[in-house]
Design an enzyme around this catalytic site. Structure first.
Site, PDB file in Angstrom:
ATOM      1  N   LYS A 261       0.858  -1.189   0.000  1.00  0.00           N
ATOM      2  CA  LYS A 261       0.000   0.000   0.000  1.00  0.00           C
ATOM      3  C   LYS A 261       0.890   1.233   0.000  1.00  0.00           C
ATOM      4  CE  LYS A 261      -3.880   2.023   2.635  1.00  0.00           C
ATOM      5  NZ  LYS A 261      -4.784   1.846   3.803  1.00  0.00           N
TER       6      LYS A 261
ATOM      7  N   SER B  90      -9.777   2.016   2.865  1.00  0.00           N
ATOM      8  CA  SER B  90      -8.868   2.754   2.018  1.00  0.00           C
ATOM      9  C   SER B  90      -7.845   1.896   1.294  1.00  0.00           C
ATOM     10  CB  SER B  90      -8.134   3.804   2.850  1.00  0.00           C
ATOM     11  OG  SER B  90      -7.299   3.162   3.812  1.00  0.00           O
TER      12      SER B  90
ATOM     13  N   SER C  20     -10.124  -0.388   7.057  1.00  0.00           N
ATOM     14  CA  SER C  20      -9.533  -0.289   5.715  1.00  0.00           C
ATOM     15  C   SER C  20      -8.818  -1.511   5.182  1.00  0.00           C
ATOM     16  CB  SER C  20      -8.574   0.892   5.658  1.00  0.00           C
ATOM     17  OG  SER C  20      -9.303   2.074   5.500  1.00  0.00           O
TER      18      SER C  20
HETATM   19  N1  GLN Z   1     -13.236   4.390   6.258  1.00  0.00           N
HETATM   20  C1  GLN Z   1     -12.675   4.833   7.504  1.00  0.00           C
HETATM   21  C2  GLN Z   1     -12.244   6.269   7.379  1.00  0.00           C
HETATM   22  O1  GLN Z   1     -12.499   6.834   6.390  1.00  0.00           O
HETATM   23  C3  GLN Z   1     -11.524   3.945   7.897  1.00  0.00           C
HETATM   24  C4  GLN Z   1     -10.311   4.217   7.130  1.00  0.00           C
HETATM   25  C5  GLN Z   1      -9.151   3.350   7.516  1.00  0.00           C
HETATM   26  O2  GLN Z   1      -9.320   2.318   8.166  1.00  0.00           O
HETATM   27  N2  GLN Z   1      -7.958   3.801   7.159  1.00  0.00           N
HETATM   28  O3  GLN Z   1     -11.659   6.817   8.241  1.00  0.00           O
END
Ligand code: GLN
Length: 494
Positions: free
Chosen positions: A84, A159, A183
């Site tokens: 990532k 994400s 995410s």
């Molecule tokens: N979707 C969540 C957010 O927008 C979690 C994101 C994540 O786990 N990095 O914060």
């Protein structure tokens, strides 16, 4: 135009690649070249990778082959994976999905990248992600969205959407991800792969660009539970450079894979099985629980009474930490700097206004607000207290069960653009995952069926602290009895 190929693709696991390399049936250079070819063919359509560098990958592959020839190969030497783009990788462009870091070449390796390199794994590239890991659809990336290989009109989740789609589409056999509120698990669910968020502190955050430091945790994404364990064995371990990295003896996370599940107590939280999930997710989740009963497990009803507060608590705490973490991006030391500006303050303002996207700005504004004098006690302190109550709910539940199960995501993959105009709808994508981060517990998602339109559904398995080996056992036994994880999208062609 993207079209469905006539036949289903088949999956390739880390274990299969490792076995073939060990048996001398192929070289790391050959395996790596195959993935590079596939990436070249499909990445333009799917958007999984932000950066690829075939020469760098092949150089690592050649070194891995030489190491194997010298008899010094480890379990995953020569096996490729994708990282990532939140992980610093020396010499690689490391953008975190943002224009702010659009020109940032990392001068050092994140702990996770260093561990994989030391094992002799080959980096295929850096995967696309929501900007600074804020999002659930991969649509906030400065580099464009990622498409779901099961249906290219739909999102892959976020994400870690680039990592998830790359694995699902066969553009990498496995990938690293990070999970602050879901995410790793949510994109794994939406793309039909497996993802594991370890206990907070198990994997070092050194060199992982910070979003909300008390929640951020790195973990593996792959096709099988056994592959998750193999990769976690490489990623986990103490690192003095991260003050929250835990000092624990090294363990083999795959040591219990073959244990039978007879007598396993599966906690089903009442709050997970309310009206929140769509009918198709419900059907697949119920069927998975029934399969576990066939394997000898016992369902037990448990309750997480404060779970309903987890999304609001998270959207106070995560933006608060983000507003502090992201203050370092000021256009002075690295990253985007506005082309024209007046004085120093004006340079900060213009660089940040131009470098960050809308969602990141929204979080910085909320975070700054809840931390400001006069609101700190009402929001931030209150949210911290509720966070403790949520963690206590899990502690209570684990008195009655060994693992907790439920849906990973309330729906299957939604359409690109469907939720972008409504941040709260987007935030609710993580309604089942966020509490796990707030409590610091390990959680994973494994494929458990298909919903409407043939879209994958993920089953969430939550374990007690440091119970990763048991969770992998629980997931592996299910994967011996079912083949959801072996299904691949029909394939996309450019
Ligand atoms: N979707 C969540 C957010 O927008 C979690 C994101 C994540 O786990 N990095 O914060």
């Amino acid at each position: 135009m993207l079209v469905a190929a006539p036949s289903a693709m088949s999956i390739t696991t880390l274990q299969q690649i490792a076995n073939r390399l060990a048996a001398g049936e192929c070289s790391s250079v050959e395996v790596t070249q195959d993935y590079i070819n596939k990436i070249n063919e499909l990445n333009k359509s799917l958007g999984c990778y932000i950066t690829i560098d075939a020469e760098r990958s092949l150089t690592q592959a050649r070194a891995a082959d030489a190491r194997r020839a010298a008899g010094k190969a480890g379990a995953l030497t020569g096996v490729p994976l994708a990282h990532k783009d939140i992980f610093c990788a020396k010499g690689w462009l490391t953008t975190c999905g943002s224009k702010m870091l659009g020109n940032f070449v990392a001068p050092y390796d994140a702990h996770v990248v260093e561990r994989c390199d030391t094992e002799g794994m080959v980096t295929l590239g850096k995967t696309n992600m929501d900007e600074f890991a804020m999002g659930s659809s991969n649509e906030t990336s400065h580099f464009g969205p990622v498409r779901n290989p099961w249906d290219v009109t739909r999102v892959p989740g976020g994400s870690s959407g680039g990592s998830a789609a790359a694995v699902a589409a066969g553009l990498a056999p496995a990938a690293t991800g990070t999970d602050t509120g879901g995410s790793i698990r949510q994109p794994a669910a939406l793309t039909g792969i497996c993802g594991l968020k370890p206990t907070y502190g198990l994997v070092s955050r050194y060199g992982m660009i910070a979003f909300a430091s008390s929640l951020d945790q790195a973990g593996p994404m792959a096709h099988t539970a056994a592959d998750l364990g193999l990769l976690l064995n490489v990623m986990a371990g103490h690192d003095p450079r991260d003050s929250t990295s835990l000092q624990r003896p090294a363990e083999d996370y795959n040591r219990d894979l073959e244990k039978p599940l007879k007598g396993l107590r599966i906690g089903l939280p009442r709050e997970f099985f309310g009206d929140g999930m769509s009918a198709d997710v419900r059907r697949a989740t119920d069927a998975a629980i029934a399969e576990y009963q066939k394997l000898g497990a016992q369902p037990v009803e448990v309750s997480l009474p404060n779970m309903g507060l987890s999304v609001p608590v998270y959207y106070v705490l995560a933006p608060a930490e983000a507003s502090s973490n992201l203050s370092r991006f000021d256009g002075v030391r690295y990253g985007h700097r506005a082309a024209e500006y007046g004085d120093l303050l004006d340079m900060y303002k213009r660089s940040r206004a131009g470098g960050f996207g809308a969602e990141v700005k929204r979080r910085i504004l909320i975070g700054t607000y809840v931390l400001s004098h006069g609101y700190y006690d009402a929001y931030y302190i209150r949210a911290q207290k509720l966070r403790r109550l949520i963690a206590q709910d899990f502690a209570q539940a684990f008195k009655a069960c060994d693992v907790i199960m439920g849906p990973t995501s309330p729906t299957t993959a939604f359409r690109l653009g469907e939720k972008s105009a409504d941040p709260v709808q987007m935030y609710l994508s993580d309604i089942y995952t966020i509490a796990v981060n707030l409590a610091g517990l390990p959680g994973m998602s494994i494929p458990c069926g298909f919903g409407e339109g043939g879209l994958p559904v993920g089953l969430q398995i939550v374990g007690n602290y440091f119970d990763e080996a048991r969770m992998l056992n629980v997931a592996h036994q299910y994967q011996l009895a079912t083949d959801w994880h072996r299904r691949a999208p029909r394939g996309v062609t450019a």
